[in-house]
Design an enzyme around this catalytic site. Structure first.
Site, PDB file in Angstrom:
ATOM      1  N   VAL A 174     -45.981 -40.435  43.420  1.00 20.27           N
ATOM      2  CA  VAL A 174     -45.816 -41.582  44.317  1.00 20.27           C
ATOM      3  C   VAL A 174     -45.096 -42.729  43.602  1.00 20.27           C
ATOM      4  O   VAL A 174     -44.162 -43.331  44.137  1.00 20.27           O
ATOM      5  CB  VAL A 174     -47.187 -42.049  44.868  1.00 20.27           C
ATOM      6  CG1 VAL A 174     -46.978 -43.155  45.897  1.00 20.27           C
ATOM      7  CG2 VAL A 174     -47.939 -40.891  45.499  1.00 20.27           C
ATOM      8  N   LYS A 196     -57.200 -43.408  47.597  1.00 20.81           N
ATOM      9  CA  LYS A 196     -58.301 -43.275  48.575  1.00 20.81           C
ATOM     10  C   LYS A 196     -59.663 -43.233  47.919  1.00 20.81           C
ATOM     11  O   LYS A 196     -60.643 -43.762  48.457  1.00 20.81           O
ATOM     12  CB  LYS A 196     -58.115 -42.030  49.437  1.00 20.81           C
ATOM     13  CG  LYS A 196     -57.894 -40.749  48.652  1.00 20.81           C
ATOM     14  CD  LYS A 196     -56.607 -40.104  49.050  1.00 20.81           C
ATOM     15  CE  LYS A 196     -55.957 -39.362  47.941  1.00 20.81           C
ATOM     16  NZ  LYS A 196     -54.704 -38.752  48.341  1.00 20.81           N
ATOM     17  N   VAL A 252     -54.363 -42.966  53.200  1.00 20.19           N
ATOM     18  CA  VAL A 252     -54.781 -42.013  54.236  1.00 20.19           C
ATOM     19  C   VAL A 252     -53.550 -41.495  54.967  1.00 20.19           C
ATOM     20  O   VAL A 252     -52.732 -42.279  55.449  1.00 20.19           O
ATOM     21  CB  VAL A 252     -55.731 -42.680  55.258  1.00 20.19           C
ATOM     22  CG1 VAL A 252     -56.242 -41.655  56.254  1.00 20.19           C
ATOM     23  CG2 VAL A 252     -56.894 -43.371  54.555  1.00 20.19           C
ATOM     24  N   GLY A 293     -50.860 -40.255  53.889  1.00 20.05           N
ATOM     25  CA  GLY A 293     -49.581 -40.470  53.195  1.00 20.05           C
ATOM     26  C   GLY A 293     -48.633 -41.341  53.998  1.00 20.05           C
ATOM     27  O   GLY A 293     -48.870 -42.531  54.184  1.00 20.05           O
ATOM     28  N   GLU A 351     -53.612 -28.579  43.478  1.00 21.25           N
ATOM     29  CA  GLU A 351     -53.726 -28.970  42.061  1.00 21.25           C
ATOM     30  C   GLU A 351     -54.291 -27.804  41.252  1.00 21.25           C
ATOM     31  O   GLU A 351     -54.929 -26.910  41.805  1.00 21.25           O
ATOM     32  CB  GLU A 351     -54.725 -30.135  41.940  1.00 21.25           C
ATOM     33  CG  GLU A 351     -54.418 -31.334  42.785  1.00 21.25           C
ATOM     34  CD  GLU A 351     -53.433 -32.278  42.118  1.00 21.25           C
ATOM     35  OE1 GLU A 351     -53.237 -32.170  40.901  1.00 21.25           O
ATOM     36  OE2 GLU A 351     -52.846 -33.101  42.841  1.00 21.25           O
ATOM     37  N   ASP A 404     -61.608 -35.027  49.205  1.00 21.69           N
ATOM     38  CA  ASP A 404     -60.440 -35.866  49.491  1.00 21.69           C
ATOM     39  C   ASP A 404     -60.437 -36.279  50.974  1.00 21.69           C
ATOM     40  O   ASP A 404     -60.244 -37.454  51.304  1.00 21.69           O
ATOM     41  CB  ASP A 404     -59.173 -35.075  49.136  1.00 21.69           C
ATOM     42  CG  ASP A 404     -57.903 -35.803  49.538  1.00 21.69           C
ATOM     43  OD1 ASP A 404     -57.474 -36.698  48.792  1.00 21.69           O
ATOM     44  OD2 ASP A 404     -57.346 -35.480  50.603  1.00 21.69           O
ATOM     45  N   LYS A 430     -60.878 -40.112  52.784  1.00 21.70           N
ATOM     46  CA  LYS A 430     -59.978 -40.666  53.799  1.00 21.70           C
ATOM     47  C   LYS A 430     -60.724 -41.025  55.087  1.00 21.70           C
ATOM     48  O   LYS A 430     -60.501 -42.098  55.648  1.00 21.70           O
ATOM     49  CB  LYS A 430     -58.852 -39.664  54.081  1.00 21.70           C
ATOM     50  CG  LYS A 430     -57.951 -39.465  52.864  1.00 21.70           C
ATOM     51  CD  LYS A 430     -57.065 -38.245  53.058  1.00 21.70           C
ATOM     52  CE  LYS A 430     -56.117 -38.036  51.895  1.00 21.70           C
ATOM     53  NZ  LYS A 430     -55.452 -36.719  51.967  1.00 21.70           N
ATOM     54  N   GLY A 477     -46.533 -36.341  49.476  1.00 19.83           N
ATOM     55  CA  GLY A 477     -45.145 -36.196  49.052  1.00 19.83           C
ATOM     56  C   GLY A 477     -44.575 -37.539  48.626  1.00 19.83           C
ATOM     57  O   GLY A 477     -44.971 -38.599  49.143  1.00 19.83           O
TER      58      GLY A 477
HETATM   59  N1  LIG Z   1     -49.099 -37.277  45.628  1.00 20.84           N
HETATM   60  C1  LIG Z   1     -49.171 -37.635  46.894  1.00 20.84           C
HETATM   61  O1  LIG Z   1     -48.448 -37.122  47.741  1.00 20.84           O
HETATM   62  C2  LIG Z   1     -50.156 -38.716  47.305  1.00 20.84           C
HETATM   63  C3  LIG Z   1     -50.300 -39.007  48.684  1.00 20.84           C
HETATM   64  C4  LIG Z   1     -51.166 -40.027  49.074  1.00 20.84           C
HETATM   65  C5  LIG Z   1     -51.862 -40.722  48.106  1.00 20.84           C
HETATM   66  N2  LIG Z   1     -51.732 -40.390  46.786  1.00 20.84           N
HETATM   67  C6  LIG Z   1     -52.484 -41.164  45.801  1.00 20.84           C
HETATM   68  O2  LIG Z   1     -51.544 -41.869  44.975  1.00 20.84           O
HETATM   69  C7  LIG Z   1     -52.079 -42.005  43.667  1.00 20.84           C
HETATM   70  C8  LIG Z   1     -51.097 -41.409  42.665  1.00 20.84           C
HETATM   71  O3  LIG Z   1     -50.932 -40.046  42.963  1.00 20.84           O
HETATM   72  P1  LIG Z   1     -49.763 -39.170  42.300  1.00 20.84           P
HETATM   73  O4  LIG Z   1     -49.754 -37.893  43.039  1.00 20.84           O
HETATM   74  O5  LIG Z   1     -48.521 -39.962  42.199  1.00 20.84           O
HETATM   75  O6  LIG Z   1     -50.375 -38.930  40.848  1.00 20.84           O
HETATM   76  P2  LIG Z   1     -49.626 -38.324  39.574  1.00 20.84           P
HETATM   77  O7  LIG Z   1     -48.351 -37.680  39.943  1.00 20.84           O
HETATM   78  O8  LIG Z   1     -50.657 -37.546  38.821  1.00 20.84           O
HETATM   79  O9  LIG Z   1     -49.276 -39.635  38.723  1.00 20.84           O
HETATM   80  C9  LIG Z   1     -50.254 -40.410  38.077  1.00 20.84           C
HETATM   81  C10 LIG Z   1     -49.551 -41.434  37.217  1.00 20.84           C
HETATM   82  O10 LIG Z   1     -50.544 -42.251  36.599  1.00 20.84           O
HETATM   83  C11 LIG Z   1     -50.250 -42.370  35.218  1.00 20.84           C
HETATM   84  N3  LIG Z   1     -51.512 -42.550  34.485  1.00 20.84           N
HETATM   85  C12 LIG Z   1     -52.551 -41.700  34.389  1.00 20.84           C
HETATM   86  N4  LIG Z   1     -53.513 -42.254  33.618  1.00 20.84           N
HETATM   87  C13 LIG Z   1     -53.053 -43.460  33.234  1.00 20.84           C
HETATM   88  C14 LIG Z   1     -53.562 -44.485  32.421  1.00 20.84           C
HETATM   89  N5  LIG Z   1     -54.755 -44.399  31.838  1.00 20.84           N
HETATM   90  N6  LIG Z   1     -52.801 -45.596  32.229  1.00 20.84           N
HETATM   91  C15 LIG Z   1     -51.575 -45.715  32.814  1.00 20.84           C
HETATM   92  N7  LIG Z   1     -51.047 -44.774  33.604  1.00 20.84           N
HETATM   93  C16 LIG Z   1     -51.763 -43.654  33.794  1.00 20.84           C
HETATM   94  C17 LIG Z   1     -49.553 -41.088  34.842  1.00 20.84           C
HETATM   95  O11 LIG Z   1     -48.787 -41.320  33.686  1.00 20.84           O
HETATM   96  P3  LIG Z   1     -47.798 -40.194  33.044  1.00 20.84           P
HETATM   97  O12 LIG Z   1     -46.729 -39.968  34.070  1.00 20.84           O
HETATM   98  O13 LIG Z   1     -47.250 -40.837  31.836  1.00 20.84           O
HETATM   99  O14 LIG Z   1     -48.654 -39.009  32.789  1.00 20.84           O
HETATM  100  C18 LIG Z   1     -48.704 -40.833  36.089  1.00 20.84           C
HETATM  101  O15 LIG Z   1     -47.491 -41.517  36.012  1.00 20.84           O
HETATM  102  C19 LIG Z   1     -53.446 -41.329  43.697  1.00 20.84           C
HETATM  103  O16 LIG Z   1     -54.445 -42.279  43.975  1.00 20.84           O
HETATM  104  C20 LIG Z   1     -53.331 -40.356  44.853  1.00 20.84           C
HETATM  105  O17 LIG Z   1     -54.571 -40.030  45.443  1.00 20.84           O
HETATM  106  C21 LIG Z   1     -50.886 -39.407  46.385  1.00 20.84           C
END
Ligand SMILES: NC(=O)c1ccc[n+]([C@@H]2O[C@H](COP(=O)([O-])OP(=O)(O)OC[C@H]3O[C@@H](n4cnc5c(N)ncnc54)[C@H](OP(=O)(O)O)[C@@H]3O)[C@@H](O)[C@H]2O)c1
Length: 429
Positions: A16, A106, A133, A135, A191, A202, A206, A303
């Site tokens: 994201v 969430k 919620v 996306g 995952e 999850d 939401k 996404g």
């Molecule tokens: N993915 C989706 O489609 C989606 C949809 C809706 C909501 N969300 C929500 O959006 C949020 C992010 O999701 P994501 O899928 O983007 O996660 P992700 O791809 O796993 O990215 C997490 C990011 O957080 C960084 N991070 C982890 N621990 C950290 C720390 N201690 N200090 C600083 N940075 C740290 C990671 O750094 P590195 O890159 O250096 O490892 C990475 O850049 C979550 O709350 C998720 O539930 C995601």
């Protein structure tokens, strides 16, 4: 009018965060008021990991908490994830420093939303979470803004794309849960540790958030009744299909005189119903209100592109000075969440029994159900190869969950019944 540049600090540069960096780099002037939003500072774990845009000119923070309270940003965007740890600490720090916060998290909002709302409203700054919620599909704004003129009575939807993908594949390919989960992991739909998704947690995060927005109460994830899809068998998918239903992971909430119920269950939904026809990783939500009637929302639940668009919409709200309480009422007077006991649920159900192939079985099952006060709607007995017995499936008329549980206990004790009968709810909406 002079154009203002808003300095955005982004913690978390993964799916994201990377999507948001890309979007704001391409379209810094996207917000309606004509101001610009420019990412000026970032935080992630690994500084040298490649990102979708060049971040070498941005201020780098190893610690997201330090970024959150930096005087050099105007809006803090939390995209790290997790209900506690650095995400929570950083959001708290930003709110205490009087910074508007936008998050997609969430777990954080469902588990700590009420206390964070107090911090935000005490500081007089917004705390926004559209992307948390569905996306990119705007369910949060729909309830928080567009439906305040209505009394919402119930919500039900498909809020986890991974589970919907797995259930759709199990049905389409006739394969078991574990095989399809492995495929979903290989394709990036699930995952490496799928527990949050397939365990229903999850979706529960939401629907807890949506319940708070719909009913003007504090979110209460701890009160959610949660059942995932990991126990859904191919046999049930096949038998449900024979009865005219698909199995979907339905997250639902309703408000009754007793309080608010928040539930996540694999449930039967009749063919032709929009939730049954929602396939793959798509999300969908029914909203039932007393004046507007029924609304159906469907769209991408995850996404980089869709989720970053929802984060950007919240950033635009901050920039255009849109101001509302975090939930429906100011945090100081937010109604407490009064949970309804699961046993008070009334609804139709699907029961699948595995019985011995011998005379008198149907009579024994029917008598036990009648003795428990369960009224049968439909009945199906179907030989299925390798089932380990003869499957009998029945659907009930609407019945109290307590009566149903008692009937299942009694059925399980019958000699002719091989294993504890499998209960799946039939979706109400
Ligand atoms: N993915 C989706 O489609 C989606 C949809 C809706 C909501 N969300 C929500 O959006 C949020 C992010 O999701 P994501 O899928 O983007 O996660 P992700 O791809 O796993 O990215 C997490 C990011 O957080 C960084 N991070 C982890 N621990 C950290 C720390 N201690 N200090 C600083 N940075 C740290 C990671 O750094 P590195 O890159 O250096 O490892 C990475 O850049 C979550 O709350 C998720 O539930 C995601």
């Amino acid at each position: 009018m002079t154009q203002k540049t808003w300095r955005i600090g982004v913690a978390g540069l993964g799916t994201v965060g990377g999507g948001l960096l890309q979007f704001l780099s391409d379209r810094p002037d996207f917000a309606p008021a004509g101001d610009r939003a420019v990412v000026t500072a970032v935080s992630a774990r690994n500084r040298s990991r490649p990102r979708p845009v060049d971040i070498s000119g941005l201020a780098w923070f190893d610690d997201p908490v330090a970024l959150a309270s930096s005087p050099d940003i105007d809006i803090f965007v939390e995209l790290v994830g997790g209900s506690d740890g650095p995400a929570k600490a950083a959001v708290e720090a930003a709110l205490k420093a009087g910074k508007p916060v936008v998050t997609a998290n969430k777990a954080l909002i469902a588990e700590h939303g009420a206390e964070l709302a107090v911090l935000a409203e005490t500081a007089g700054v917004p705390l926004l979470f559209e992307a948390a919620v569905m996306g990119g599909t705007p369910a949060v704004k729909m309830l928080r803004e567009a439906m305040v003129g209505d009394d919402v009575s119930a919500l039900a939807g498909i809020l986890n794309g991974t589970c919907n993908f797995i259930l759709s594949e199990m049905e389409a390919k006739g394969r078991g849960f574990k095989e399809v989960l492995a495929d979903a992991q290989a394709l990036g739909y699930a995952e490496a540790d799928p527990t949050m998704d397939v365990g229903g947690f999850d979706a529960a995060h939401k629907i807890s958030i949506l319940a708070a927005l719909a009913f003007g109460c504090a979110p209460n994830y701890a009160a959610a009744e949660i059942e995932g899809i990991d126990q859904v068998e191919q046999l049930d998918i096949t038998l449900a299909k024979d009865l005219g239903y698909r199995i979907r992971l339905i997250a639902s909430t309703e408000k009754t005189d007793d309080g608010v119920a928040v539930r996540v269950h694999p449930s039967l939904v009749a063919f032709g119903h929009p939730l049954a026809e929602t396939r793959g990783a798509t999300n969908a939500l029914f909203i039932e209100g007393s004046r507007i009637g029924r609304i159906f929302l469907q769209g991408p639940g995850a996404g980089a592109g869709p989720t970053a668009a929802a984060v950007a919409a919240d950033i635009a709200d901050v920039m255009t000075a849109s101001r509302r309480p975090v939930f429906q009422s100011p945090a100081a007077i937010l109604a407490p969440f009064i949970a309804v006991a699961p046993t008070r649920r009334v609804g139709k159900a699907y029961l699948r029994l595995l019985v011995k192939d011998q005379p008198g079985v149907i009579a024994a099952v029917s008598e036990t159900l009648a003795g428990s006060g369960v009224s049968i709607d439909s009945f199906l007995q179907k030989p299925v190869e390798d089932a380990g017995g003869v499957p009998i499936v029945l659907t009930t008329h609407a019945i109290a969950e307590s009566v149903l549980t008692d009937a299942i206990d009694r059925l399980e004790r019958l000699d002719v019944v091989i294993e504890r009968p499998r209960l799946l709810r039939i979706a109400r909406i």
